[in-house]
Design an enzyme around this catalytic site. Structure first.
Site, PDB file in Angstrom:
ATOM      1  N   TYR A  51      44.184  56.400  36.228  1.00 29.78           N
ATOM      2  CA  TYR A  51      44.867  55.226  36.790  1.00 29.78           C
ATOM      3  C   TYR A  51      46.043  54.777  35.915  1.00 29.78           C
ATOM      4  CZ  TYR A  51      40.450  54.804  39.443  1.00 29.78           C
ATOM      5  OH  TYR A  51      39.335  55.030  40.215  1.00 29.78           O
ATOM      6  N   LEU A 188      36.340  48.350  51.285  1.00 30.63           N
ATOM      7  CA  LEU A 188      37.100  47.623  52.315  1.00 30.63           C
ATOM      8  C   LEU A 188      38.054  48.543  53.052  1.00 30.63           C
ATOM      9  CD1 LEU A 188      37.805  44.494  50.101  1.00 30.63           C
ATOM     10  CD2 LEU A 188      36.020  44.767  51.844  1.00 30.63           C
ATOM     11  N   ILE A 225      33.014  47.560  43.787  1.00 33.42           N
ATOM     12  CA  ILE A 225      34.156  47.316  42.895  1.00 33.42           C
ATOM     13  C   ILE A 225      35.454  47.178  43.699  1.00 33.42           C
ATOM     14  CG2 ILE A 225      33.241  48.311  40.756  1.00 33.42           C
ATOM     15  CD1 ILE A 225      34.373  51.030  41.585  1.00 33.42           C
ATOM     16  N   LYS A 227      39.125  46.291  44.996  1.00 33.15           N
ATOM     17  CA  LYS A 227      40.438  46.116  44.355  1.00 33.15           C
ATOM     18  C   LYS A 227      41.292  45.183  45.213  1.00 33.15           C
ATOM     19  CE  LYS A 227      45.003  47.221  44.628  1.00 33.15           C
ATOM     20  NZ  LYS A 227      45.892  47.030  45.806  1.00 33.15           N
ATOM     21  N   SER A 228      42.021  44.291  44.580  1.00 32.41           N
ATOM     22  CA  SER A 228      43.082  43.570  45.278  1.00 32.41           C
ATOM     23  C   SER A 228      44.123  43.151  44.256  1.00 32.41           C
ATOM     24  CB  SER A 228      42.544  42.332  46.011  1.00 32.41           C
ATOM     25  OG  SER A 228      43.637  41.645  46.605  1.00 32.41           O
ATOM     26  N   ARG A 233      42.448  36.935  47.456  1.00 29.44           N
ATOM     27  CA  ARG A 233      41.448  37.961  47.792  1.00 29.44           C
ATOM     28  C   ARG A 233      40.590  38.327  46.587  1.00 29.44           C
ATOM     29  NH1 ARG A 233      44.764  42.420  51.360  1.00 29.44           N
ATOM     30  NH2 ARG A 233      44.770  41.291  53.356  1.00 29.44           N
ATOM     31  N   ASN A 237      36.693  38.024  47.038  1.00 30.86           N
ATOM     32  CA  ASN A 237      35.843  39.221  46.924  1.00 30.86           C
ATOM     33  C   ASN A 237      34.727  39.033  45.894  1.00 30.86           C
ATOM     34  OD1 ASN A 237      37.494  40.419  48.804  1.00 30.86           O
ATOM     35  ND2 ASN A 237      38.596  41.710  47.349  1.00 30.86           N
TER      36      ASN A 237
END
Ligand code: NAP
Length: 259
Positions: A51, A188, A225, A227-228, A233, A237
C-alpha cells in the site's frame, strides 16, 4: 466510548474486531484518514508493504498522542518478496517506526514450493518478537492445511474477501475448526447497499445499510476493516457497536450469498 469487541488470537494477543482499512490511501490523504480514524476510536489499522503508506500510518499514530501499545497494527509481505521475509519486515518496521507489528500477514499465497518455507520464516520472526502474531491472506482451507501439516502451527488469521454476497458457511466453519480467525476485506465495495433486505433492516435499527453489513460481520465473529477517506463515513463505519442484529436478520443477510 463502547468497548471494541476483540478476538483472542492466543498468546495474549487480542484483535480489535473493527479496524481501519488503508488500501488506496496514500500521502496526505492516508495520514489524515488514519489520524481521523484514531480520533474516531479505531484502535486497529490495516496496512501492507504494497500500500506504500506505512510511513503515513506511523506519523498519524505518533501525532495522535496514543501509545504504540494502544493500537493494533497489521502489515503484509507482498507476493514478490517470498524468500526476503526478514528484510521486508525490517523495512516495514522502519517505515512504521515501531519495534514490532501486532499482526504480520502473507499477503497472497506464494508458489506451492514456497508456501511452507515462507510460513516457517514467519513463525521464526514471530518467535524473535518482531511480530506479536502471524497469519495469512487470500489462502484457501487446503493451503492452510499445508501450513499446519508442515509446521503444526495454524495462522492466527486469514484475511479474505467477505461480504453478504460472498458469505460461505463452510469456510467460516472450517476456519473455526482450525482456530483461524477470519478477517473480512472489501465488505462494502462488494455489496449492493441498495438491496431491500439491507435497507429494510437498516431502517428498522435507524442505521445505514453499510452499518448493517459491518455489524453482520461482527455477529458472525468475523473481524472487519472498512476503508474510507471521508470523515463522516470513517466515523459511521466504526459506530456499529451500539446496535445488534437478531438471528433472523443475520440469516436473511446470509441468504444474499451468491455462492
Ligand atoms: N489482503 C488483501 O488482499 C486485501 C485486499 C483488499 C482490501 N484489503 C484491506 O481491506 C480494506 C477494506 O477493503 P476495501 O478498501 O477494498 O473496500 P471497502 O472498505 O469495502 O470499501 C471501500 C469503498 O467503499 C466506500 N465506502 C466506505 N464507507 C462507506 C459507507 N459507509 N457507505 C458507502 N460507501 C462507503 C469507500 O469510498 P470513500 O473512501 O470515498 O468513502 C471506498 O470506495 C482495505 O482498505 C485493505 O486494508 C486487503
Amino acid at each position: 466510548m463502547t468497548d471494541i469487541p476483540v478476538a483472542d488470537l492466543g498468546g495474549g494477543v487480542e484483535l480489535p474486531m473493527v479496524g481501519f482499512g488503508t488500501w488506496q490511501l496514500s500521502g496526505r490523504q492516508a495520514y489524515e484518514s488514519v489520524r481521523y480514524a484514531l480520533q474516531a476510536g479505531y484502535r486497529h489499522i490495516d496496512t501492507a508493504t504494497m500500500y506504500r503508506n506505512e510511513y503515513e500510518v506511523s506519523r498519524a499514530l505518533r501525532d495522535s498522542g496514543l501509545d504504540r501499545g494502544e493500537v493494533f497494527i497489521t502489515t503484509k509481505l507482498p507476493p514478490g518478496k517470498a524468500g526476503q521475509e526478514r528484510k521486508t519486515l525490517a523495512a516495514s518496521l522502519r517505515a512504521l517506526g515501531t519495534r514490532y507489528v501486532d499482526l504480520w500477514l502473507v499477503h497472497w499465497p506464494p508458489p506451492a514450493r514456497a508456501i511452507a518455507p515462507v510460513w516457517r520464516e514467519f513463525l521464526a520472526l514471530r518467535d524473535e518478537g518482531l511480530a506479536r502474531t502471524v497469519g495469512v491472506s487470500n489462502y484457501s482451507i487446503a493451503q492452510i492445511d499445508t501450513l499446519i501439516k508442515a509446521t503444526g502451527a495454524a495462522p492466527a488469521v486469514n484475511q479474505i474477501p467477505w461480504s453478504p454476497a460472498q458469505y460461505d458457511e463452510a469456510v467460516l466453519e472450517e476456519s473455526r475448526e482450525r482456530g483461524v480467525t477470519l478477517e473480512g476485506y472489501s465488505p462494502l465495495k462488494s455489496t449492493d447497499l441498495g438491496h431491500p433486505v439491507l435497507t429494510g433492516i437498516a431502517e428498522k435499527h435507524g442505521v445505514t445499510p453499510a452499518q448493517v453489513v459491518l455489524r453482520w460481520h461482527l455477529e458472525h465473529g468475523i473481524a472487519v476493516i472498512p476503508k474510507s477517506e471521508r470523515p463522516a463515513r470513517i466515523a459511521a463505519n466504526f459506530d456499529v457497536l451500539s446496535f445488534s442484529l437478531t438471528p433472523d436478520e443475520v440469516a436473511r443477510i446470509d441468504r444474499l450469498s451468491r455462492r
